[in-house]
Write an enzyme that holds these catalytic residues in place. Structure first.
Site: not given
Length: 950
Positions: A147, A294, A388, A406
């Site tokens: 992150e 991803d 989610e 996204e």
């Protein structure tokens, strides 16, 4: 990247001179877009409407950004319901989510380049000054390496990129002297200690002040990290090296990527979700394109574009081929097991996979991008936001929605690739839903439950960094921008890195290491840019024709595409039958086989043989589908035969009626006590819990305390059961399969997985018994009430079990009988195969494939229930996180098929009957001698496994 359907292409050349072709490719797509957008009847949105929506996006951004600056700054994030800043340590911990917070004004740094994209240059200049003046990167705080890299390091580099661009233009930032880059370099050095591992994979967390493994660091003891966490570093680290001329950052990021590539599953070319950073072993062996993996795929393709290294494109294309072969089940993207890629690992999808259609656009694979995007849009229209996680029949699985960007990202890329104004309408829907359901007086609040519309006091930094950027670019014309977005590549956090970095400070050799690991099929690689007239025909109905079959998919009980067999008959949309979903007892499946020219023959040994005669198919298209189905079945059978079973765990009954002589083969859990590291195991009396499924608070804790709890499989996740019995005071747990007749004799073992969250709070051992083995314990309780068992990694001899304890007379009295059994067992050993051979034979009986001979006929031999055999085998790697089956289904360990044709589909029945059925509660209890006789074979099998040190 801003616009390209195939940025991996370099206009026919492999050399480093690619920036100009890149620009030509982008212009070519713009041209295709404009043609489609202007086509008659395309329903193009007026320029006035686009401008109105663009201005609305600006107003929404101002609402969010101004409230953060007014109520939260310099805190990391805004809490929009209580109108205050979120400061780590001052609010209740949210677990791993808080690892993104480092007391470095996260939201402001993450938003820097968004300000420039939205033409807010004055605000940007003020924000940069605040960051330089106020932000401290030397805090004694543990943060996520992943992150911090994508949000903070990426934010600083993105801010620096647009700052030097503005300075070159001569109006703004004339005072700027690379201060953001200096901060980025400081932060880069603070992240480097995380890479101090033998593999080169970074620790998942690092202390900004003390690094890792030092006592003051409070981190560095972790062993696992997610694939995306270790594989999403190359853009930021390489950019930092190229900007500063310091090569170490790019070198470390490349080493991590090289290691992941080397550890991929070689037969499937897939990677797992979680990997051990020291050994490289896959910890979670399920594979998909969503959470945990991803951006690893995203960065392979984008690293090729930014750095011009062919090996990254080769790796991406190899993975992409595997994704489309195994994971893609249009319009769905379902996780599979890396060792058994024909078998689904779970029956739900997470929202992070919404980025994948955008990545497919960049790859140049438009059709599946349109299909998956449309499916996601239908889910949004049903729930207002993308949950989610949601199931294959589009029910909510996890109800939260933290305002993820996204889907907006993929919408933007699809519009730029196709020019279809439909995607402008999609963007309009996103804007309306945000304003209607998420907007609050102090910003925008995440959805706690999309079904009820309840809010969560949370506005993540990525909402400002990405959502408004993509929405504004969706409606902006080129003249609305103060710079050319095509000169930049987007990171996974939508930060801008200039493409000219590819030719700056090249200190890393572009050696192609991919071919050291595998022979690559050159047909997978497009070295030239696709012709946009072929990709996007001069037809405004191009994208619509792909979307049309999916427009009502969510309103139906099951997602379905158009299959050729049904298409030719005009009977409505049906999905193509996949080998993994086939059930021999399903009449509808048999009818589909018949149309494809596939015959099913029942053999005398109980197996079935599948034979295809192309001339018997309903049409040539159906014959093609039949051939594909046969090939999948052969591959499925081959995958099963290659897999090895897991080392079993043992449940040893040490009291009545067996006194250590009977050992039940059990499957382990991926959470709780690891019995392989606790040789003594866990010993205690068993107790049946109430409720028996263990999915809510235990109502008989007095009966469970200090005992090993027995519970039934189903209704909730395994980890939830474990937490409930642990809370009630249990010292261990045994989950018993509720599928009648299931047994470890015929079904490979599997691991019970967690619930996708941190399971460190579970400390007791958990084991899984199939129905037949579980009923041995239940029958013993029926007869003797007090039954004591030992949970261990393998069986213990009786001397160990009763060491230091008085051996009851009835054990001594029965020694003669036991010795006779031992003699019979040893005599039979000479005539029985070893355990590995038996395992192999069992698997072969489940599905034995024969390669087709000749072009007109294919044949495969398998179990009467190939789905049952295949799905059970898949569970030997890692059971799906949720235990999703319903009571009474034929295959307890089989994941739900991707599509269940209607709610009334007949359940598959067991095709074989046991010679000795289990004793039911209402039946006469068998004497001990009878039970021992029934299970003599199991005792022998486990003793053999013990000898082989399984």
């Amino acid at each position: 990247m801003a616009l390209s359907a195939a940025p991996g292409c370099r206009a026919g050349e492999r050399g480093p001179r690619w920036r100009r072709p890149w620009k030509l490719l982008a212009l070519g797509l713009l041209s295709a877009s404009s043609v489609l957008a202007a086509a008659p009847g395309a329903g193009a949105m007026s320029r006035e409407e686009k401008r109105r929506l663009g201005n609305q996006v600006l107003e929404m951004f101002d609402h969010a950004y101004s409230n953060y600056m007014e109520h939260a700054y310099p805190a990391d994030e805004l809490m929009p319901l209580t109108c205050r800043g979120r400061v780590r340590g001052q609010e209740p911990s949210r677990g791993d989510v808080d690892d993104a917070l480092g007391k470095f004004s996260l939201t402001l740094i993450d938003t820097l380049d968004t300000l420039v994209v939205l033409n807010k240059t004055k605000e940007f200049e003020e924000a940069v000054k605040k960051v330089i003046k106020d932000v401290n990167l030397d805090n004694d705080i543990v943060v996520s390496v992943f992150e911090t890299n994508i949000r903070v390091l990426g934010g600083l580099l993105g801010g620096h990129s647009v700052a030097i661009m503005l300075k070159e233009k001569g109006e703004y930032m004339q005072w700027y002297n690379g201060e953001l880059l200096h901060m980025a370099k400081e932060l880069g050095y603070k992240l480097l200690p995380a890479f101090n591992t033998t593999s080169g994979l970074p620790y998942p967390r690092v202390n900004l002040k003390f690094g890792v493994r030092h006592p003051e660091a409070r981190t560095g003891t972790e062993t696992d990290t997610c694939t995306a966490c270790a594989g999403t570093l190359i853009l930021e680290f390489a950019a930092l090296s190229r900007f500063t001329g310091t090569s170490i950052f790019e070198e470390y990021a490349r080493k991590a990527l090289d290691f992941i590539w080397e550890k991929r599953q070689r037969s499937s070319n897939l990677v797992g979700v979680t990997i051990n950073i020291h050994t490289g072993d896959w910890v979670r062996k399920d594979s998909g394109v969503g959470a945990g993996i991803d951006s690893y795929y995203e960065y392979l393709l984008k690293a090729y574009v930014l750095l011009g290294d062919d090996s990254f494109l080769e790796r991406f294309n190899t993975h992409y081929d595997a994704i489309m072969r195994y994971i893609s089940q249009p319009p769905l993207l379902l996780d599979v097991h890396i060792h058994k890629p024909m078998l689904n690992a779970r029956t739900w999808m997470d929202s992070l996979l919404a980025f994948f259609p955008g990545l497919q656009v960049l790859k140049g694979d438009i059709r599946p991008a349109i299909e998956t995007h449309e499916m996601l849009y239908q889910v949004i229209k049903k729930h207002n936001f993308l949950p989610e996680a949601f199931t294959t029949d589009f029910r909510v699985h996890w109800a939260q929605h933290p305002l993820r960007p996204e889907f907006a990202e993929s919408t933007y890329f699809l519009y730029k690739a196709t020019g279809d104004p439909y995607y402008l309408e999609v963007g309009k829907t996103l804007i309306e839903n945000l304003n209607k359901y998420a907007r609050v007086p102090c910003g925008f609040a995440a959805m706690k439950d999309v079904r009820t519309g309840s809010h969560e006091d949370r506005m993540d930094s990525f909402f400002l960094a990405e959502m408004f950027k993509y929405l504004y670019l969706l409606f902006a014309d080129k003249e609305d921008m103060i710079f050319d977005i095509e000169d930049y590549i987007f990171t996974t956090e939508a930060h801008l890195l200039p493409l000219w970095l590819s030719t700056t400070n090249q200190t890393i050799s572009k050696k192609n290491t991919s071919t050291e690991y595998t022979e690559l099929d050159d047909s997978n690689f497009d070295w030239t840019c696709p012709n946009t007239q072929i990709l996007f025909p001069n037809d405004p109905m191009f994208a619509q024709s792909i979307r049309e079959p999916l427009k009502n998919v969510v309103d139906k009980s099951c997602p379905r595409g158009i299959s050729r067999a049904e298409e030719s008959l005009g009977s409505g949309p049906k999905p193509p039958l996949r080998a993994r979903d086939f059930m021999a007892s399903n009449p509808e499946h048999l009818e589909i086989l018949k149309k494809m020219g596939v015959s099913l023959i029942h053999l005398k040994d109980g197996r079935v043989q599948l034979v295809q005669h192309a001339v018997q198919a309903a049409s040539s298209l159906d014959a093609e589908d039949g051939l594909r189905f046969m090939q999948e079945m052969i591959e499925l059978s081959s995958q099963q035969q290659k897999e090895q079973q897991l080392p079993p765990r043992a449940v040893q009954i040490v009291s009545h009626p067996f006194f250590g002589r009977v050992v039940l083969t059990a499957g382990p859990a991926q959470f709780g006590m690891d019995l392989s590291k606790h040789k003594a195991g866990t010993r205690g009396f068993v107790a049946t819990i109430k409720p028996y499924n263990g999915c809510s608070e235990i109502t008989n804790p007095e009966a469970v305390k200090e005992k090993i709890a027995l519970m039934q499989r189903g209704q909730c996740m395994f980890a939830e059961k474990a937490r409930n019995i642990q809370k009630a005071g249990a010292i261990g747990g045994i989950v018993i399969d509720d599928n009648e007749g299931s047994s470890s004799d015929t079904a490979p073992l599997f691991q019970m997985a967690g619930d996708g969250k941190n399971t460190d709070d579970i400390t007791i051992p958990m084991l899984f018994l199939f129905n037949k083995e579980g009923n041995i314990i239940l029958d013993a309780i029926r007869e003797y009430e007090a039954v004591e068992v030992l949970l261990s990694d393998k069986a213990k001899d009786r001397a160990t079990i009763f060491k230091g304890k008085m051996i009851p007379n009835y054990i001594i009295d029965s020694n003669l009988e036991m010795e006779n059994m031992d003699q019979k067992s040893s005599e039979s050993d000479a005539h029985k195969p070893n355990s590995e051979e038996a395992s192999s034979d069992s698997q072969d009986a489940g599905a034995v494939a024969e390669e087709p001979e000749g072009g007109g006929e294919s044949s495969a031999v398998g179990d009467p229930d190939p789905l049952s055999a295949a799905s059970t085998a898949s569970a030997s790697v890692s059971m799906a996180q949720e235990d999703p089956h319903t009571s009474g289904s034929a295959d307890a360990s089989a994941p739900e098929p991707a599509c269940t044709p209607g709610d009334s589909q007949p359940q598959e029945q067991n095709t074989q009957t046991e010679a000795t059925s289990k004793a039911h509660w209402d039946s006469k209890v068998q004497p001990m001698e009878s039970i021992l006789a029934d299970w003599n074979e199991d005792i022998e099998a486990f003793e053999m496994m013990e000898k082989d040190e399984l």
